[in-house]
Structure formats: structure tokens, C-alpha cells
Design an enzyme around this catalytic site. Structure first.
Site: not given
Length: 226
Positions: A147, A154
Site C-alpha cells: 500500500y 500514485e
């Protein structure tokens, strides 16, 4: 009627989870293969079609949460799916010059490993009532590393797309116009970036709570939750 409705829901979720699972398998396979054989500059081109399919299909998870098909709260589902759709369509698809960045590889690999585990976990559990303990552990443990890698990728890709947003003016609405409204996609990206830090904290804390609950509950009491 309730039993029939429950059966249809279960069949639908089995179908949905396995279809998206195979989409992410393709993303992982083509991504790793291309990274090894051709280099990170060509990873996006190799995975584009299955990536767009698999990630866009995740939109249905927002509807699943709203409809009560799954126990995942909309407060956890909406920000995660929305951010990924934004990066998939609003960044990578919209600004081709970002696609050759090395972080596309870390994004694709972290996303695909996470989703292969997640969709197979729920696909097996919907089909057979439970999943193997090793898959349960993977489902609620791999996010600890993947994650942060995914979020970092991102954010970095959004940041790298900023010059192209400003230069092209893509998706921006300038005044004057008949709607008497203006919108700047470039500055909207800064808002998105600002949301990432509290969003990451919220989702990571949520997953830590889910991990503690899932790995401590007796097997017979485990029920589906994202």
C-alpha cells in the site's frame, strides 16, 4: 425469496471477483514480462488494456458497498477506488508522456499483486464459504508494504504529470463561456495531492484494524469484509 436473492448475490460476486482477478493476472504477467525483457519504459503499453479493464471494473465496488452487497463501508471504498481511477484515467491515460516513468512499474506491480490476492481471496470465500489461512494472511498482511509503495507511486506520477497538465490545459474550462464557470485541472491536481496524506492515514488505519480483526477471529466467525 430471501434465500434466492442471497444465492444470486453470491453467484454475482463469485463471477465478479474471478473476472477481475483474471484481469489483474494479465496486468501482472505482461508488466513483469515487459519489465524484464524490454524495460520499464514499455510497461504501460504492455498492460494498458487489462489495466483499464480491471481498474475501471472496480467502480462496481462502490455500488456494491452502497447496495449492501459487501460489508465494506463506503468511507473506505470510495476514496481508494476514486484515487485509482483518477491515476488510471486522469493521469496515465490522459498524459502519455508520464507512461514511460519508472514508477509506472512499481504502481502496476504493487496494484496487481494486491488485487490478485484480494480478488482470489473473496472469490474463493464466496464460492466455498472460507479461504485458506495462508491466503487470509496474505490478504491482510501484504498491504503493509504494497500500500505505501502504491500510494508513493500514485503521488509521484501525479506530480510528474503537473507540467503536462499546465502546458496542455487539458480538461480545463476557461472564462468566458456560456456557463460562466471556470475549472483548472492543473490546480485541481494539487487538491488531489493534498487529500492523499489524510486519505492514506485513514485507509491504512482502517486496514490495520481489519487485519487485527481478521487474523484474531476464529475461522468459523470470519465473514466477508474489504
Amino acid at each position: 425469496m430471501a434465500v434466492f436473492s442471497s444465492g444470486l448475490r453470491r453467484l454475482y460476486l463469485i463471477f465478479y471477483n474471478w473476472i477481475v482477478f483474471f484481469g489483474w493476472i494479465q496486468v501482472f504477467y505482461f508488466g513483469v514480462k515487459t519489465l524484464k525483457e524490454s524495460g520499464y519504459e514499455y510497461v504501460y503499453a504492455a498492460v494498458e488494456k487489462p489495466l483499464l479493464f480491471a481498474q475501471t471494473t472496480a467502480f462496481f465496488e462502490i455500488l456494491h458497498s452502497l447496495a449492501g452487497f459487501v460489508r465494506s463501508p463506503i468511507s473506505a471504498t470510495l476514496p481508494q477506488i476514486s484515487s485509482r481511477l483518477y491515476v488510471t484515467w486522469g493521469i496515465l491515460w490522459s498524459f502519455p508522456k508520464v507512461r514511460s516513468h519508472i514508477l509506472v512499474s512499481s504502481l502496476v506491480i504493487s496494484w496487481s499483486i494486491t488485487e490478485i490476492i484480494r480478488y482470489s481471496f473473496f472469490g474463493i470465500r464466496e464460492a466455498f464459504g472460507s479461504a485458506p489461512s495462508w491466503l487470509l494472511w496474505l490478504r491482510y498482511s501484504t498491504f503493509l508494504l504494497l500500500y505505501p509503495i502504491g500510494i508513493t507511486s500514485e503521488v509521484s506520477l501525479i506530480y510528474n504529470a503537473l507540467p503536462y497538465m499546465k502546458e496542455s490545459g487539458k480538461y480545463s474550462i476557461r472564462m468566458p463561456n456560456k456557463w460562466n464557470f471556470s475549472f483548472d485541472y492543473y490546480y485541481a491536481a494539487f487538491v488531489c495531492l493534498a487529500i492523499y496524506l489524510p486519505g492514506f492515514s485513514h485507509l491504512y488505519s482502517y486496514m490495520l484494524g481489519q487485519r487485527k480483526k481478521a487474523l484474531s477471529e476464529p475461522k468459523k466467525h470470519r465473514t466477508q469484509a474489504d
